[in-house]
Design a protein around this motif. Structure first.
Motif: not given
Length: 1010
Positions: A325, A328-332, A369-374
């Motif tokens: 969690d 931030r949205q969309g990160y590696d 490309d991790i979403s804010s909750s993954e």
């Protein structure tokens, strides 16, 4: 335009000087032997024309001092040479002549003179000859031929084509400004040549272009790069890139464009600046060339990152989720572990993870490309090392990271079981059972009727990550429709029917009958239902039912018993619910419905039918909320379970309303074997006074006979009526029938009561309102109680005793508001209602049970002791008792005294003057006290004192106003105002209350005197 022509001016001056010399010394040469010319003026219609304009002309008018026939002109350049000329001979002499549309488009840019003469023999000069040879007596005018120009249009926009309004555009040549404009589309007229165009705007990067004009118009699109940054919000640790102009001076400042402080400066060699945000947090802006640029504002925020496992531990061969969690949205992210290398991390998480080599040559496990909750699913191998596994997740471009640890444990023994040892349901209903699993993810369930007449073998598999599956067994569908009798409400779980005994026999269809069934649950080790061993798998198997599960090869670890009982059809009950409540689920119906067979118009009528063994059949039309949706039925299709509500008292020659399942909301409660029909009495042409029968019919031939030897219809029915909606204010009223006034205590908990036939739970608005000199307004919302009572408490302690006001109760839940309003007065103390017990006896003194006793619009039925109890205020009441068709009446008198309990006996078949106990003291106090009679009626002196004292009458009316108001009233309410019973602001019942008070005071005074 700003053009300078210094050479032309010098040439013109030289030319004019030459003309002066020629006019003195050489004019006689052109017209030797002729008379002196007499032209006095020459004028041009266009004294300035543009070179290169193919249509450029001018008119030349020559004026003389007298009439002549011959006129001539010559156009002379700066060298004094004739470049164009013409003459004319008039048929009739005149003192002027105009040479029209003289073409000058062929002249080069420069300054010219037009010389003209008029005489009897004037003639045109020859092109190229000297003006000195033209003649004497001529006059001249100046002609300017402007240089040829072309239009340059400059359109200014951003890179996406959006125009930039009010940009400053400047055109210069050899360092000298030629022209400028502020516009998103600027135009300039320029001679051929090379120019520098500069475009500036405070919010964009300034730019210059070299543009050459060469014999034609030109349009240029100039794109400005905006001052800006590549991130409006940057996470701490990432780089922010700013776009500026090459060579700009750039500062980073903390704050915004309006208010900021210095942080640092940057080198700017190529028009970009890179800002490291590792040590920054908050709002920032760039100052470029000493100007704070709003478009470069950005924020540095800390990226949060939380990593945790879905469970603290996991067994070998099982899986767990690494839950991430972040804000931030969309990160590696990069995954590292002390126990696992990059390749082992990839094996653990599968294709979500990629392995690459960093600049130091090390393998790196990354997830892009991790979403804010993954969630990343980790599958632990059967031979995974036992112990802790710690995974660190780090954002690749910021400082965010977190660590999570899970314990890997040995796998325990597999187990599977039912959630109960016994299940019980009615035949035709739906049985629900749950299979629980431990260290396995599938199993086989077997169900077999005693005697082997019916069986079913099921493969069950819970949803991923769960350890149980709940199965619905529709016993009505058992043995039919290819296994559709078994299902699960969890779409991610599986319930597959491996084999089931069919109950279809030719044209005959049988239903699963009441009986006992053995249930077993087995471990399989199979991956799916296709791998479960079946009896037919053995090559030498010769028995029946080869598709049945070979349970001998499985491990049966759990058993249970299913009992199917006889189905039944029970009673029907009617209830009511408030008009504004939506009754679309069982819980709401249970909470909002009250048993009643009279339904107030616009309320909900709720009919409850008790029935079992029908819910499997009805499931085809029942949605997930338990509501029957019959919209899919064909027009002529009838159900084996039918619901009807029919009006029983239609008007003459009318059929009355006939309501079916499509006219009401039908809610099923299979768990408690109930079916609810909810009828909105504000719809379906229902009116107050209508009476209805409601019935649920189970078809005998098609349904009942499937479960019993009878083919008779089964019916559950009841009736109800719809009545006019009403509401009434109740309490202690005093005065006669025309002027009854509610007595309300002026205390902190003044009680306001009422009654309504609306459904319990209906909201009622209560308003207390006084006008006049001491106005007030008090409001409250109360609910109708279980017995139709309405009760609310108000704090009226701030208002004076004797204050008149109104009490209004309003029920606005129906189609039209229903309300009652009464007059009220505040008093010091209010009596309490009496609990009155009425006993009904026969002539022999025996208690009569089951008699209907009515008092003051209340009717109750006597109990086994022949008694009923009423709540009544003091006063006199008529009492009626009815038993076996015999009606007996009597009277009941309730005195206003401290004792709030009364009793009375009504004897059937006899006259009952007063059924009270006959308390002599009560009788004497109210009727037979002669002394009281004398005190109150026969004291002449008191009568005189109270009624015939003229002086008192005069005294009490001094200062009265002309309009008859009692200005001298000595009773003051404490605020200095006079209380006028006839005032427009006082309710009309004020005088009556005052007179009653005066008479009471007089009676007390006479008694004291006696």
């Amino acid at each position: 335009m700003k053009q300078e022509h210094t050479l032309r001016e010098k040439g013109q001056a030289l030319f004019l000087a030459a003309l002066m010399v020629l006019s003195v010394f050489a004019m006689s040469a052109a017209f030797a032997g002729s008379a002196a010319a007499a032209a006095t003026d020459v004028s041009l219609t266009s004294s300035s024309v543009d070179a290169g304009d193919g249509s450029a002309t001018t008119g030349i008018t020559v004026t003389a001092d007298e009439s002549y026939t011959n006129y001539a002109y010559a156009i002379v350049d700066q060298n004094g040479d004739v470049v164009a000329s013409d003459d004319t001979v008039l048929e009739t002499a005149g003192n002027s002549h105009t040479f029209s549309d003289v073409a000058v488009d062929g002249l080069e840019a420069g300054e010219y003179s037009v010389v003209a003469e008029a005489s009897a023999d004037a003639a045109a000069a020859t092109t190229g000859q000297s003006v000195g040879d033209f003649g004497d007596g001529n006059v001249e005018a100046a002609l300017t031929v402007n240089p040829e120009t072309h239009s340059l249009t400059v359109n200014v926009n951003e890179g996406d084509g959006t125009t930039i309004s009010d940009a400053d555009v400047t055109v210069s040549q050899d360092g000298t400004e030629i022209d400028s404009a502020s516009s998103d589309s600027a135009s300039f007229d320029l001679e051929d040549g090379t120019y520098t165009v500069t475009v500036e705007d405070e919010n964009f990067v300034n730019t210059q272009q070299e543009i050459t004009i060469d014999g034609a118009d030109d349009t240029r699109e100039i794109v400005l790069g905006e001052y800006g940054v590549d991130q409006g919000t940057a996470f701490q640790g990432s780089d922010v890139t700013a776009t500026v102009a090459e060579g700009d001076t750039v500062e980073l400042r903390s704050g915004d464009a309006d208010e900021n402080s210095f942080v640092s400066q940057f080198n700017n060699d190529d028009g970009t600046v890179t800002i490291d945000t590792s040590d920054l947090e908050g709002d920032y802006v760039l100052r470029v060339n000493d100007e704070d640029i709003e478009s470069t504002e950005f924020e540095v925020a800390e990226q949060t990152l939380d990593a945790q496992w879905s469970s603290d531990s996991v067994v070998r061969g099982d899986s767990a989720d690494l839950e991430l969690d972040s804000n931030r949205q969309g990160y590696d992210i990069e995954l590292t572990s002390e126990e696992l290398d990059a390749t082992e991390i990839q094996s653990l998480f599968g294709d979500d993870v990629t392995v690459s080599t960093d600049e130091d040559g090390n393998d790196v496990a990354q997830v892009e490309d991790i979403s804010s909750s993954e969630s990343l699913t980790a599958n632990f191998a059967d031979d995974a090392d036992v112990g802790n596994v710690s995974i660190t997740a780090s954002a690749t471009d910021t400082t965010a990271e977190d660590n999570a640890t899970i314990s890997v444990e040995e796998q325990g023994d597999a187990d599977i079981s039912f959630d109960s040892s016994t299940y019980s349901e009615e035949a035709g209903d739906i049985v629900e059972f749950t299979v629980e699993m431990d260290n396995t993810d599938n199993g086989v369930v077997t169900i077999e009727e005693d005697g082997g007449n019916y069986w079913a073998d099921l493969y069950v598999e819970p949803a991923e990550g769960e350890d149980e599956v709940t199965v619905q067994f529709n016993t009505y569908q058992a043995g039919h429709s290819d296994g559709s009798a078994f299902s699960t409400e969890n779409d991610d779980a599986n319930v597959d029917v491996i084999d089931e005994r069919s109950l279809d026999a030719g044209d005959d269809t049988y239903r699963l009958l009441p009986g006992d069934f053995d249930m077993g649950v087995h471990l399989t080790g199979a991956q799916d239902s296709d791998n479960v061993p079946q009896l037919g798998d053995a090559g030498d198997y010769e028995g029946d039912n080869p598709e049945r599960v070979d349970t001998d090869s499985l491990d049966e670890v759990g058993v249970a018993t299913l009992v199917l009982n006889d189905r039944s059809t029970g009673d029907a009950t009617v209830g009511t619910a408030p008009a504004d409540v939506d009754l679309e689920d069982v819980e709401t119906i249970n909470n909002e419905t009250t048993v009643a067979d009279e339904i107030a118009k616009d309320d909900k009528a709720v009919v409850q039918f008790d029935a079992s063994g029908v819910f499997g059949y009805l499931s085809e039309w029942t949605n997930e909320n338990g509501i029957l949706d019959l919209s899919s039925l064909e027009e002529d299709e009838n159900l084996d379970v039918a619901l009807n509500i029919n009006q029983t008292n239609p008007a003459q020659y009318e059929s009355g309303e006939r309501l079916t399942g499509e006219d009401v909301t039908i809610v099923t409660d299979a768990e408690n074997n109930r079916i609810f029909a909810v009828l909105d009495t504000s719809e379906n042409n229902i009116e107050a006074g209508d009476e209805y029968d409601a019935s649920l019919t189970i078809d005998g031939e098609n349904y009942v006979s499937s479960y019993s030897d009878s083919d008779d219809n089964e019916v559950s029915d009841t009736s109800f009526s719809v009545v006019e909606r009403n509401i009434e204010v109740t309490g202690d009223f005093e005065g006669d029938d025309d002027e009854e006034v509610l007595q309300v205590e002026n205390g902190e908990e003044a009680n306001i009561t009422g009654e309504s036939n609306a459904a319990p739970g209906t909201d009622v608005q209560i308003r207390l309102r006084a006008t006049g000199d001491n106005p007030f307004l008090e409001t409250q919302t109360a609910e109708v109680g279980e017995d139709g009572d309405i009760d609310a408490s108000f704090d009226l302690s701030d208002y004076d005793e004797g204050q008149n006001f109104t009490v209004r109760m309003t029920d606005d839940s129906g189609a039209e508001d229903v309300q009652d309003e009464v007059n009220a007065v505040l008093v010091e103390d209010v009596g309490q209602p009496h609990s009155v017990t009425v006993t009904v006896e026969d002539a022999d003194g025996n208690a009569v049970s089951g008699a209907d006793v009515s008092v003051a619009d209340q009717t109750e039925t006597t109990d086994d002791d022949g008694q009923v109890t009423f709540e009544l205020w003091h006063g006199e009441y008529d009492v009626t008792a009815t038993h076996d068709g015999e009606e007996t009446t009597g009277t009941l008198t309730i005195n206003d005294e401290d004792d709030t309990t009364d009793e009375g006996t009504l004897v059937l078949g006899e006259e009952n003057e007063n059924i009270n106990d006959g308390d002599d003291q009560n009788q004497d106090d109210n009727n037979n006290d002669d002394q009281n009679q004398d005190d109150n009626n026969n004291d002449d002196r008191n009568n005189d004192d109270n009624n015939n004292d003229d002086r008192n009458n005069d005294d009490n009316n001094q200062g009265g106003s002309d309009d008859g108001s009692d200005g001298g009233d000595s009773s003051n309410d404490g605020d200095g105002s006079d209380d006028d019973g006839d005032s427009e602001d006082q309710p009309g019942f004020g005088i009556a209350v005052a007179l009653i008070a005066l008479l009471a005071a007089a009676g007390i005074a006479m008694r004291n005197r006696a």
